[in-house]
Motif scaffolding. Structure first.
Motif, short mmCIF file in Angstrom:
data_model
loop_
_atom_site.label_atom_id
_atom_site.label_comp_id
_atom_site.label_asym_id
_atom_site.label_seq_id
_atom_site.Cartn_x
_atom_site.Cartn_y
_atom_site.Cartn_z
N LYS A 1 11.98 -13.06 -5.97
CA LYS A 1 10.74 -13.82 -6.16
C LYS A 1 9.60 -13.38 -5.22
O LYS A 1 8.69 -14.15 -4.95
N VAL A 2 9.69 -12.16 -4.71
CA VAL A 2 8.56 -11.59 -3.97
C VAL A 2 7.77 -10.76 -4.97
O VAL A 2 8.24 -9.73 -5.46
N LYS A 3 6.59 -11.27 -5.31
CA LYS A 3 5.74 -10.62 -6.30
C LYS A 3 4.86 -9.58 -5.59
O LYS A 3 4.01 -9.96 -4.77
N VAL A 4 5.08 -8.33 -5.91
CA VAL A 4 4.41 -7.24 -5.20
C VAL A 4 3.38 -6.57 -6.08
O VAL A 4 3.67 -6.15 -7.21
N ARG A 5 2.18 -6.45 -5.55
CA ARG A 5 1.13 -5.65 -6.19
C ARG A 5 1.12 -4.28 -5.52
O ARG A 5 0.90 -4.18 -4.32
N VAL A 6 1.37 -3.23 -6.29
CA VAL A 6 1.37 -1.88 -5.74
C VAL A 6 -0.05 -1.34 -5.74
O VAL A 6 -0.69 -1.23 -6.78
N ASN A 7 -0.53 -1.03 -4.56
CA ASN A 7 -1.88 -0.48 -4.38
C ASN A 7 -1.75 0.99 -3.99
O ASN A 7 -1.69 1.33 -2.82
N ALA A 8 -1.66 1.86 -5.00
CA ALA A 8 -1.44 3.29 -4.76
C ALA A 8 -2.77 4.03 -4.74
O ALA A 8 -3.68 3.72 -5.52
N MET A 9 -2.87 5.03 -3.86
CA MET A 9 -4.14 5.75 -3.70
C MET A 9 -3.87 7.14 -3.13
O MET A 9 -2.80 7.38 -2.54
N PRO A 10 -4.82 8.06 -3.24
CA PRO A 10 -4.66 9.39 -2.64
C PRO A 10 -4.53 9.30 -1.13
O PRO A 10 -5.07 8.38 -0.50
N LYS A 11 -3.81 10.26 -0.54
CA LYS A 11 -3.55 10.19 0.90
C LYS A 11 -4.82 10.24 1.73
O LYS A 11 -4.85 9.69 2.84
N ALA A 12 -5.87 10.88 1.22
CA ALA A 12 -7.12 10.95 1.98
C ALA A 12 -7.73 9.56 2.16
O ALA A 12 -8.46 9.31 3.13
N THR A 13 -7.43 8.65 1.25
CA THR A 13 -7.88 7.26 1.36
C THR A 13 -6.82 6.41 2.05
O THR A 13 -7.13 5.53 2.87
N ASP B 1 0.85 -1.19 0.00
CA ASP B 1 0.00 0.00 0.00
C ASP B 1 0.88 1.24 0.00
O ASP B 1 1.87 1.32 0.73
N CYS B 2 0.47 2.21 -0.79
CA CYS B 2 1.34 3.36 -1.05
C CYS B 2 0.49 4.59 -1.37
O CYS B 2 -0.52 4.47 -2.08
N PRO B 3 0.85 5.77 -0.87
CA PRO B 3 0.16 6.97 -1.32
C PRO B 3 0.65 7.39 -2.70
O PRO B 3 1.76 7.01 -3.11
N ASN B 4 -0.15 8.14 -3.43
CA ASN B 4 0.29 8.63 -4.73
C ASN B 4 0.29 10.15 -4.82
O ASN B 4 0.49 10.72 -5.91
N ASN B 5 0.08 10.84 -3.68
CA ASN B 5 0.11 12.31 -3.71
C ASN B 5 0.60 12.89 -2.39
O ASN B 5 0.19 13.98 -2.00
N ARG B 6 1.51 12.17 -1.71
CA ARG B 6 1.99 12.66 -0.43
C ARG B 6 3.49 12.96 -0.42
O ARG B 6 3.91 14.04 -0.06
N TYR B 7 4.31 11.98 -0.84
CA TYR B 7 5.76 12.17 -0.80
C TYR B 7 6.30 12.32 -2.22
O TYR B 7 5.62 12.01 -3.20
N ILE B 8 7.52 12.80 -2.33
CA ILE B 8 8.12 12.98 -3.64
C ILE B 8 8.28 11.62 -4.32
O ILE B 8 8.94 10.72 -3.80
N ASN B 9 7.61 11.46 -5.48
CA ASN B 9 7.69 10.22 -6.27
C ASN B 9 7.22 9.00 -5.50
O ASN B 9 7.70 7.88 -5.73
N ASP B 10 6.24 9.16 -4.60
CA ASP B 10 5.86 8.03 -3.74
C ASP B 10 5.42 6.80 -4.53
O ASP B 10 5.94 5.70 -4.31
N GLU B 11 4.50 6.95 -5.47
CA GLU B 11 4.04 5.79 -6.23
C GLU B 11 5.16 5.21 -7.09
O GLU B 11 5.31 3.98 -7.19
N ARG B 12 5.96 6.06 -7.69
CA ARG B 12 7.04 5.58 -8.55
C ARG B 12 8.09 4.81 -7.73
O ARG B 12 8.66 3.82 -8.21
N ILE B 13 8.33 5.24 -6.52
CA ILE B 13 9.27 4.50 -5.65
C ILE B 13 8.71 3.12 -5.35
O ILE B 13 9.43 2.11 -5.38
N CYS B 14 7.41 3.06 -5.05
CA CYS B 14 6.79 1.76 -4.75
C CYS B 14 6.86 0.82 -5.94
O CYS B 14 7.12 -0.38 -5.79
#
Length: 526
Positions: free
Chosen positions: A394-406, A370-383
């Motif tokens: 071999k750790v398969k990660v699903r990035v679940n990015a969302m606005p910080k209010a959520t 889980d990751c914010p997409n409008n809080r830190y610099i490049n947050d979603e891109r880092i995730c």
């Protein structure tokens, strides 16, 4: 030229000058996200705090160098280790006309201690406030607080009468989507008055003509507009649609430095970005592993850490605008610039794969980040970058990015398995990191941001002892033990401290502070 025509031109010129002058008094600015609420105790998130901080005030304020200065308190003294006495500023009124007195201070500190307050651990450290008279307040502590004045600088002063009138004597329960009058309305003593509030659209402030302080800037009106898209936000600055953006994308900085009419204001931020893991549940909420929790095994936590190529993130994503660290604390001042504390585990895929195999996960597993997409610099891109790196073990990660209010309410409910968090602000002492993040979750905000819900009794005891040790040398030794224990157990995976360059039109003058706090009373437009 006919006299009548010349007079008409003069009138037109005066009108245009007046229009230009009026427009020059309006400061229009933007960043990628919005404040979460106007209730100053409900959410402890920097942008929310900073916007509320233009309206509400503290007893003690921060100056341009982040030093402490008088605000609603004019003087104070410490009477022994467990008692402080404050003299309050006279003649101050809230925006709606209520007089400011000691009753408001006592009320505000106690309000900030409520369960729905995100600053309860800071307010609780202040002890019990007591009114001596209308302009004198005494604080009686149950234990020594080495950073009492800095904790005091986290509690906004609200009008007791206004809160009682509007039934907001307790902070808004933002996590459970409570709607209150204080969420959209405000009544502080500060330099700016809230005119209108449209969440995620526009917030307008006007200058408080009755403010007790002295404005250094010339701005009369503030218009804040959240603009999520990096490209749109930059285009708005270049076109002059906005005067200032708080978070120019790192990849656009060089272009902005060479754009006519625009300037970049550089500076570091006291903020560390890190990854947390659910270490409490017997089975993760969002994982392919059933019947057990891989994050309870320190070898898995170390494997994830050592699979991160932090220099690639710094160079390719952050354009060099980051300082990799091994310490989960906002500033190296908090770790005493100690190389042993700051040292990262090395990037080593072979070691990471061996750790995974030793832990019984040679074939990896799937998990959601889980990751914010409008809080830190490049947050979603880092995730997304982390997901690619962890794929190599071999750790398969699903990035679940969302606005910080959520994002933040989801995280507050511990509805996460793997998550990103940033931590920072004006205070560099590690106490404000240890108590909310390193401690076991408990009452009065202790461990509130330990969202992985790990329990480490040895770490908890060391951190608790450092919070009340009056001897500076003994406290420093305790603090080092806290860091080393935390780093050894990899309770979080540190990434970097982000830099915060700001971007503005050439006619804008601002003061860049390391807490990434734009103080609007200091803004001038030429």
């Amino acid at each position: 030229m006919p006299r009548r025509f010349a007079a008409a031109l003069c009138v037109l010129a005066l009108a245009l000058a007046a229009t230009t002058a009026a427009r020059a008094q309006t400061f229009r600015w933007a960043s990628q996200g919005d404040a979460q609420t106007m209730d100053p105790d409900s959410q402890n998130e920097l942008f929310t705090n900073a916007l509320n901080g233009q309206i509400y005030e503290f007893l003690v304020a921060r100056d341009k160098q982040l030093g402490l200065a008088p605000a609603l308190a004019t003087e104070w003294k410490q009477d022994g280790p467990l008692k402080w006495t404050f003299k309050l500023r006279r003649g101050v009124k809230f925006h709606e006309g209520q007089p400011f007195t000691a009753d408001d201070v006592v009320f505000s500190v106690n309000r900030a201690k409520e369960k729905t307050s995100q600053i309860a651990n800071y307010a609780s450290a202040l002890g019990e406030p007591r009114k001596i008279d209308d302009y004198t307040v005494e604080f009686n502590l149950s234990q020594f607080d080495p950073i009492f004045l800095q904790h005091l600088n986290t509690v906004y002063i609200m009008s007791k009468a206004w809160c009682e009138q509007h039934k907001v004597t307790k902070p808004q329960d933002f996590t459970n989507k409570e709607e209150t009058y204080a969420a959209l309305h405000a009544n502080g003593t500060g330099p700016w008055v809230l005119v209108s509030r449209q969440p995620d659209a526009k917030t307008v402030l006007k200058r408080n003509p009755s403010w007790w302080g002295k404005f250094e800037g010339n701005v009369q009106e503030i218009v804040y507009t959240p603009i999520k898209s990096d490209a749109t936000r930059v285009a708005a600055l270049i076109s002059g649609e906005v005067d200032f953006i708080l978070d120019p994308p790192p990849r656009d900085l060089e272009r902005l430095r060479h754009t006519d009419g625009v300037k970049v204001i550089d500076g570091p931020e006291n903020r560390v970005i890190f990854i947390g893991m659910d270490q409490a549940r017997d089975e993760l909420l969002y994982s392919s592993v059933k019947g057990k929790n891989p994050f309870k095994d320190v070898r898995v936590r170390k494997a994830l850490y050592q699979a991160i190529d932090i220099e690639a993130i710094k160079a390719k994503l952050m354009n060099g605008q980051a300082a990799p660290t091994g310490a989960v604390v906002p500033s190296p001042l908090g770790s005493f610039n100690d190389p042993e504390i700051e040292k990262r585990l090395p990037y080593d895929l072979a070691a990471a794969r061996k750790l995974m195999a030793d832990a019984g996960y040679a074939d990896g597993f799937e998990v959601t980040l889980d990751c914010p997409n409008n809080r830190y610099i490049n947050d979603e891109r880092i995730c997304v970058a982390l997901a690619g790196m962890w794929d190599k073990i071999k750790v398969k990660v699903r990035v679940n990015a969302m606005p910080k209010a959520t994002y933040f309410p989801k995280q507050e409910k511990l509805d996460v398995s793997l998550y990103m968090l940033g931590w920072g602000g004006s205070i560099t002492d590690p106490e404000v990191t240890f108590t909310p993040i390193y401690r076991n979750r408990g009452e009065k905000g202790v461990g509130e941001y330990n969202r992985g819900n790990f329990k480490d009794d040895e770490l908890d005891a060391l951190a608790a002892a450092s919070s009340k040790e009056p001897d500076a040398d003994k406290r420093k030794a305790l603090i080092k033990k806290v860091f080393l224990r935390h780093n050894e157990q990899v309770h979080h995976i540190p990434l970097h401290r982000q830099f915060i360059p700001w971007a503005a039109r050439q006619n804008v003058t601002v003061v860049h502070r390391a807490d990434n706090w734009l103080e609007l009373q200091w803004v001038s437009l030429k």
